[in-house]
Structure formats: structure tokens, C-alpha cells
Design a protein around this motif. Structure first.
Motif: not given
Length: 96
Positions: A15-26
Motif C-alpha cells: 500500500i502506498k500512502i500519499i500525503m500532501e499538506g497545504s496551508p489553510v487560508q486565514e
């Protein structure tokens, strides 16, 4: 930031887990998108747990994106403990 982690279950399924984080506005927060791909011992490449030949495929198409991802994770066979461990590793990699 993007991070991939590969886990092999006792059944031989990778199983390949792909995680991507992005900042939440405000907010001083981070939104993490998690996706999974699987590869059974007989497979050559990774693929989604539910593809167009899977019996639940049409149910998946009627769901919103969040529900669809949760169903994909459920059908991958990945234990919750492994998800929590991967998320913890991902968060530790982020700059403070």
C-alpha cells in the motif's frame, strides 16, 4: 509538501500512502490530503483500491470527494494504526 510511504501488509499487498499538506487560508493550520494506492502480489503497478471493475465503483462515483477517499482507504485494507503512524511521520517532516 508531499510525502509517500509504502507499507506491505501480512497478505503481501503493498500500500502506498500519499500525503500532501497545504496551508489553510486565514488560519495557522494545515489541510492534509491522504490518498492510497495498492499493489497485490500478482500486480505489476500500483492502482486505486476501487477501480471501474470493482462492485462498489458506481457507489463511489455518487459520493463527494471526501467520502470517496475514505471509502478508498477503507477498501485498501490499511489499518488505522498505520495511517496514524504515517501522518505522524509526515507532520514531523514539516518545518516548524
Amino acid at each position: 509538501m508531499k510525502h509517500e510511504k509504502e507499507i506491505t501488509l501480512e497478505t503481501g499487498r503493498a500500500i502506498k500512502i500519499i500525503m500532501e499538506g497545504s496551508p489553510v487560508q486565514e488560519q495557522q493550520d494545515l489541510q492534509i490530503d491522504l490518498d492510497v494506492l495498492i499493489k497485490d502480489p500478482k500486480d505489476k503497478t500500483f492502482h486505486r483500491p476501487i477501480e471501474n471493475t470493482h462492485p462498489k465503483y458506481w457507489k463511489l462515483k455518487s459520493m463527494d470527494e471526501r467520502q470517496s477517499k475514505l471509502m478508498q482507504i477503507k477498501y485498501s485494507g490499511l489499518p488505522d494504526k498505520q495511517i496514524r503512524k504515517a501522518l505522524k511521520e509526515f507532520l514531523q517532516m514539516l518545518p516548524n
